[in-house]
Design an enzyme around this catalytic site. Structure first.
Site, PDB file in Angstrom:
ATOM      1  N   ASP A 188       0.814  -1.227   0.000  1.00  0.00           N
ATOM      2  CA  ASP A 188       0.000   0.000   0.000  1.00  0.00           C
ATOM      3  C   ASP A 188       0.849   1.280   0.000  1.00  0.00           C
ATOM      4  OD1 ASP A 188      -2.014  -1.854   0.290  1.00  0.00           O
ATOM      5  OD2 ASP A 188      -2.281  -1.503   2.433  1.00  0.00           O
ATOM      6  N   ARG A 193     -15.662  -1.287 -24.797  1.00  0.00           N
ATOM      7  CA  ARG A 193     -16.260  -1.342 -23.460  1.00  0.00           C
ATOM      8  C   ARG A 193     -15.590  -0.365 -22.497  1.00  0.00           C
ATOM      9  NH1 ARG A 193     -16.078  -7.915 -22.972  1.00  0.00           N
ATOM     10  NH2 ARG A 193     -18.210  -8.307 -23.646  1.00  0.00           N
ATOM     11  N   GLU A 240      -9.547   0.292  -4.166  1.00  0.00           N
ATOM     12  CA  GLU A 240     -10.615  -0.358  -3.389  1.00  0.00           C
ATOM     13  C   GLU A 240     -11.235   0.616  -2.369  1.00  0.00           C
ATOM     14  OE1 GLU A 240      -8.714  -3.627  -1.339  1.00  0.00           O
ATOM     15  OE2 GLU A 240      -7.342  -2.314  -0.255  1.00  0.00           O
TER      16      GLU A 240
HETATM   17  O1  F6P Z   1      -2.383  -3.971   3.357  1.00  0.00           O
HETATM   18  C1  F6P Z   1      -2.200  -4.825   2.277  1.00  0.00           C
HETATM   19  C2  F6P Z   1      -3.541  -5.272   1.723  1.00  0.00           C
HETATM   20  O2  F6P Z   1      -3.295  -6.103   0.600  1.00  0.00           O
HETATM   21  C3  F6P Z   1      -4.494  -4.146   1.345  1.00  0.00           C
HETATM   22  O3  F6P Z   1      -4.145  -3.508   0.149  1.00  0.00           O
HETATM   23  C4  F6P Z   1      -5.801  -4.881   1.316  1.00  0.00           C
HETATM   24  O4  F6P Z   1      -6.867  -3.997   1.545  1.00  0.00           O
HETATM   25  C5  F6P Z   1      -5.658  -5.855   2.459  1.00  0.00           C
HETATM   26  O5  F6P Z   1      -4.267  -6.016   2.681  1.00  0.00           O
HETATM   27  C6  F6P Z   1      -6.285  -7.204   2.200  1.00  0.00           C
HETATM   28  O6  F6P Z   1      -6.180  -7.959   3.355  1.00  0.00           O
HETATM   29  P1  F6P Z   1      -6.388  -9.543   3.398  1.00  0.00           P
HETATM   30  O7  F6P Z   1      -5.153 -10.188   2.864  1.00  0.00           O
HETATM   31  O8  F6P Z   1      -6.620  -9.831   4.844  1.00  0.00           O
HETATM   32  O9  F6P Z   1      -7.569  -9.867   2.546  1.00  0.00           O
END
Ligand code: F6P
Length: 373
Positions: free
Chosen positions: A152, A187, A247
């Site tokens: 991130d 699309r 997200e």
């Molecule tokens: O912090 C890393 C990350 O991949 C985020 O980008 C994502 O929102 C989260 O972890 C997903 O977590 P998990 O692996 O618990 O689904």
């Protein structure tokens, strides 16, 4: 930020441990390798803690040798395992008579498990959640050295975390691939990328792939602006649109879309679903056929890029330099291209988000990229 040049060797440390906390990312093994080889090279024994803080609570700690860390530089994941659901300060120990989970603070137990083995310092490789837990251990008087990881790139105090460059590379490739299929079928293609509340992956991958619209959590979007943009492109003869969406992106005045809540996790919210929602809205409003892709954990897997291998090795080496100099409770960081370190507590419970005036946003806007605002 302090650098190595300012200091003098002053320690006789003999035994350390290393753990990887939170979600995995490419480059973890490169750090474990760097730390272990550097330590053994200087007569320091290394222990690996299995599955992050969970293994520390459960006393799953094993010695690491040079053989254990040979041939792992290019491997994704972590050879000692990780866990993003265990906080020793709030650890589930059973259920009460009504079926409610009982939590206990087991931080002292963690410190005891380290002290029994005469381990003098713990290298914690993780993101903000892991550094917050490390702070609880340092509050008990035990030395922790932090190494920043996360795809991130949102850890406060460092310009870059390892894992990020690989995630951007994977996300860019996915956006590039979606380009040709979007063009063939005329699309709108919406690609959802990770990053929690930070838009770094989406900003970089969106820019690198020439995505038409980039949506990040830091800039709330207006659905009307997005649909107008898709229609404008159609009218100009560009009969497809690529949207890179974080997200954590959300509409003006709206909320992020939560996929699930993970009990016991230091960060319980798991985001997800915005791409599906957006593709549906765009298709309904514009009558342009729309599809979505959620890239998900693909962004965290596989071999690290050369940049991440280099960064991970530098971070691991710097952490060992700090320990050899007798320093305590530091976080290795990269600031302005220079390797250094700050107080480990400075990263706890904070996030480094994309500033709205970031130069990459201006660069993207200059090539007609929309941020949906
Ligand atoms: O912090 C890393 C990350 O991949 C985020 O980008 C994502 O929102 C989260 O972890 C997903 O977590 P998990 O692996 O618990 O689904």
């Amino acid at each position: 930020m302090a650098t190595i040049q300012d200091r003098v060797p002053a320690s006789n440390i003999k035994r350390i441990a290393v753990l990887t906390g939170g979600g995995d990312c490419p480059g973890l093994n490169a750090v474990i390798r760097a730390v272990t080889k550097d330590a053994i090279n200087h007569g320091i024994e290394v222990y690996g803690i299995e599955d992050g803080f969970l293994g520390l609570v459960e006393d799953r700690i094993r010695p690491l040798s040079i053989d254990d860390v040979s041939n792992i530089l290019t491997m994704g994941g972590t050879i000692i395992g990780s866990n993003n659901r265990s906080n020793p300060a709030n650890f589930p120990v059973g259920k009460d008579k009504d079926g409610n989970t009982i939590f206990k603070d087991l931080t002292d137990v963690c410190v005891t498990h380290l002290q029994i083995r005469k381990i003098e310092a713990l290298i914690v490789i993780g993101g903000d959640g892991t550094m917050s837990i490390a702070k609880q251990i340092t509050d008990k008087g035990f030395n922790c050295i932090g190494i920043p990881k996360t795809i991130d790139n949102d850890l406060y105090g460092t310009d870059i975390t390892f894992g990020f460059q690989t995630a951007v590379h994977i996300a860019t490739e996915a956006l590039d691939r979606v380009h040709s299929t979007a063009a063939s079928h005329h699309r709108v293609m919406v690609v959802e990328l990770m990053g929690r509340n930070a838009g770094w992956i989406t900003l970089h991958a969106g820019l690198a792939s020439g995505s038409d619209i980039i949506l990040i959590p830091e800039i709330e979007f207006d659905l009307d602006k997005i649909t107008e943009y898709c229609l404008w492109r159609s009218q100009r003869g560009k009969r497809f649109t690529i949207i890179a969406v974080s997200e954590g992106a959300k509409p003006k005045g709206g909320d992020q879309i939560v996929d699930r809540l993970v009990e016991n996790s230091p960060e319980a919210i798991r985001l997800g679903g915005v791409a599906k929602w957006l593709a549906g809205e765009i298709e309904e409003r514009t009558e342009i056929e729309s599809r979505y892709v959620v890239l998900g954990h693909v962004q965290r897997g596989g071999t690290p890029t050369a940049g991440d291998r280099v960064l991970a090795t530098q971070f691991g080496h710097h952490a060992m330099e700090l320990l050899k100099m007798g320093l305590t409770n530091r976080l290795v960081v990269m600031q302005g291209g220079e390797l250094g370190d700050v107080e480990i507590t400075s990263a706890a419970d904070k996030q480094r988000l994309v500033p709205k005036d970031h130069p990459l946003i201006a660069a993207a806007r200059s090539v007609y990229t929309s941020f949906g605002d």
